[in-house]
Design a protein around this motif. Structure first.
Motif, PDB file in Angstrom:
ATOM      1  N   UNK A  93       0.874  -1.336  -0.099  1.00  0.00           N
ATOM      2  CA  UNK A  93       0.004  -0.201   0.102  1.00  0.00           C
ATOM      3  C   UNK A  93       0.822   1.325   0.021  1.00  0.00           C
ATOM      4  N   UNK A  94       2.032   1.217   0.707  1.00  0.00           N
ATOM      5  CA  UNK A  94       2.894   2.491   0.899  1.00  0.00           C
ATOM      6  C   UNK A  94       3.453   2.732  -0.266  1.00  0.00           C
ATOM      7  N   UNK A  95       3.959   1.563  -1.014  1.00  0.00           N
ATOM      8  CA  UNK A  95       4.627   1.666  -2.368  1.00  0.00           C
ATOM      9  C   UNK A  95       3.607   2.437  -3.399  1.00  0.00           C
ATOM     10  N   UNK A  96       2.246   2.223  -3.434  1.00  0.00           N
ATOM     11  CA  UNK A  96       1.417   2.762  -4.261  1.00  0.00           C
ATOM     12  C   UNK A  96       1.073   4.290  -3.866  1.00  0.00           C
ATOM     13  N   UNK A 127       3.386  -1.942  -8.897  1.00  0.00           N
ATOM     14  CA  UNK A 127       2.237  -1.688  -8.160  1.00  0.00           C
ATOM     15  C   UNK A 127       1.317  -0.511  -8.885  1.00  0.00           C
ATOM     16  N   UNK A 128       0.188  -1.162  -8.803  1.00  0.00           N
ATOM     17  CA  UNK A 128      -0.763   0.333  -9.459  1.00  0.00           C
ATOM     18  C   UNK A 128      -2.162   0.215  -8.629  1.00  0.00           C
ATOM     19  N   UNK A 129      -2.576   1.385  -8.212  1.00  0.00           N
ATOM     20  CA  UNK A 129      -3.800   1.413  -7.594  1.00  0.00           C
ATOM     21  C   UNK A 129      -4.947   2.321  -8.650  1.00  0.00           C
ATOM     22  N   UNK A 130      -6.300   2.086  -8.436  1.00  0.00           N
ATOM     23  CA  UNK A 130      -7.300   2.729  -9.111  1.00  0.00           C
ATOM     24  C   UNK A 130      -7.235   3.987  -8.436  1.00  0.00           C
ATOM     25  N   UNK A 131      -6.615   4.465  -7.278  1.00  0.00           N
ATOM     26  CA  UNK A 131      -6.696   5.861  -6.827  1.00  0.00           C
ATOM     27  C   UNK A 131      -5.344   6.603  -7.052  1.00  0.00           C
ATOM     28  N   UNK A 132      -5.322   7.815  -6.965  1.00  0.00           N
ATOM     29  CA  UNK A 132      -4.150   8.793  -7.231  1.00  0.00           C
ATOM     30  C   UNK A 132      -3.328   8.588  -5.800  1.00  0.00           C
TER      31      UNK A 132
END
Length: 432
Positions: A253-256, A400-405
């Motif tokens: 999570x922190x890497x994203x 790692x990718x998130x749908x959030x900014x």
């Protein structure tokens, strides 16, 4: 008249109880603390949704060593690295008792390495350390088993095909399998019903041994009974699964949230390991930035903020106070991990906390996520090995990718109590 009489009697009882508390508190020279209410103690002054923060707030008023009443039970709270070190290291023998943890006392009843005390604890700790050190089940070392299990995890990750998913289940399975390889000498497929049942029992802090076990069957020593050894195994499962998997979940999570940090880790992995060779523990010494990132993750997320309770094993003089034998002690580990004397801007994620001016990794005494002293986590070296190998293996293969900014990613725990439980989220793994 009857109501007035009842109220007068009640008030008189309360005054007597408060006076008795004041006298006893003064007589045995306990540290200062907030005035408790009869029966309730100081419970109304604590926020059950964020107990560590409440405990830290009280230290600002009463100092780094203060007395608190959890209902009728009296405890002494230690805050900040200096107080923790003085107690757990400098007075390690006196503070090495294990205090009670009410929710699990019915299951463990003083058995198992985590809850045991006295000679029983010393023998179980020695037994566990020797077992881990001389780990010789099969032909693989602990490092090789972690490397092998990390590759199984990568297989599962690749099957997500870059689509969003919650990593909790897979991280729990992979870290639990490391303990399985030690206790049972084998790993399990993640869909194995027995394995899933065992995971469920571990998560509930409940373990039952259904078949007889003849190790030390004739030994009357209680530390080597079936129940004691079974509960020690449960301790290993719980500590080795939940804490490591939760830390890894926070790490992703922190890497994203901080993609610039992830990119620097990618670069160091490419420079030191490359993309084809399996990461090894020996690489850690040549990867100061990645090592600093992992330490900073552990420091910031503070998985076990209040540590496990201790108690003094004898009447103990400490900082001018007299703590009677069996006094319960709360060691607020999070207060050391966020101690501003050792970490500038302690609430901010910053790997530079663990790097010197030349970019070399630097150790900091206040880094105590595994506690310190005689009751420090027996699996610390294995946990550190797992965190490094899993973290580098995942980032060697994926972005790692998130749908959030990044700015919208919330790292607030879903629960602040005995554990800082990571929030629920989804991520996408993009092959590199």
């Amino acid at each position: 008249m009857e109501l007035e009489w009842v109220l007068s009697i009640s008030l008189g009882i309360c005054l007597v109880l408060v006076s008795a508390w004041k006298w006893k508190h003064k007589e045995v020279r306990f540290p200062p603390g907030p005035m408790p209410l009869p029966f309730l103690g100081n419970l109304l002054q604590l926020n059950p949704k964020d107990l560590p923060k409440s405990l830290l707030a009280l230290s600002h008023k009463y100092g780094p060593v203060y007395t608190l009443y959890l209902g009728p039970r009296r405890v002494v709270v230690l805050c900040g690295h200096e107080a923790l070190k003085e107690a757990l290291v400098d007075h390690g023998e006196q503070f090495c008792g294990r205090g009670k943890i009410a929710p699990v006392e019915r299951t463990f009843k003083g058995l198992g390495i985590v809850m045991a005390n006295g000679e029983r604890w010393k023998k179980l700790r020695h037994f566990t350390l020797v077992t881990l050190k001389n780990f010789g089940m099969g032909k693989c070392s602990i490092e090789e088993r972690i490397q092998e299990e990390a590759q199984y995890l990568l297989e599962k990750f690749r099957k997500t095909k870059g689509l969003p998913f919650d990593p909790t289940y897979l991280l729990n399975c992979t870290t639990s399998n490391i303990i399985c390889s030690i206790v049972f000498g084998r790993r399990f497929e993640y869909e194995d019903k027995t394995f899933l049942s065992m995971l469920d029992l571990t998560n509930k802090l409940f373990f039952e041994l259904s078949t007889p076990w003849a190790k030390e069957k004739g030994n009357p020593s209680p530390e080597f009974t079936v129940n004691s050894l079974a509960l020690t195994a449960l301790n290993l499962f719980t500590a080795g699964t939940d804490t490591v998997s939760s830390t890894l979940k926070y790490a992703l999570l922190l890497m994203m949230k901080y993609p610039e940090v992830e990119e620097k880790v990618h670069q160091e992995i490419d420079n030191v390991i490359g993309r084809n060779r399996v990461p090894a523990v020996k690489d850690r010494v040549n990867m100061p930035y990645t090592n600093a990132v992992i330490h900073e993750i552990q420091r910031l997320v503070d998985i076990l903020p209040a540590g496990l309770p201790h108690k003094v094993t004898e009447d103990t003089e400490f900082r001018g106070y007299l703590l009677p034998k069996d006094t319960n002690i709360i060691t607020l580990l999070g207060s050391a991990l966020h101690d501003p004397q050792y970490f500038s801007d302690p609430e901010i994620f910053n790997p530079q906390h663990f790097l010197d001016e030349e970019g070399c990794f630097k150790k900091i005494d206040a880094f105590v996520p595994f506690s310190s002293g005689k009751r420090a986590c027996v699996g610390e070296s294995m946990a550190r090995m797992e965190l490094f190998l899993y973290f580098t293996t995942i980032l060697q293969s994926f972005s790692l990718k998130s749908s959030l900014t990044p700015t919208d990613i919330d790292i607030t725990p879903q629960q602040n109590g005995f554990l800082n439980v990571p929030p629920i989220y989804e991520l996408c793994l993009i092959p590199r």
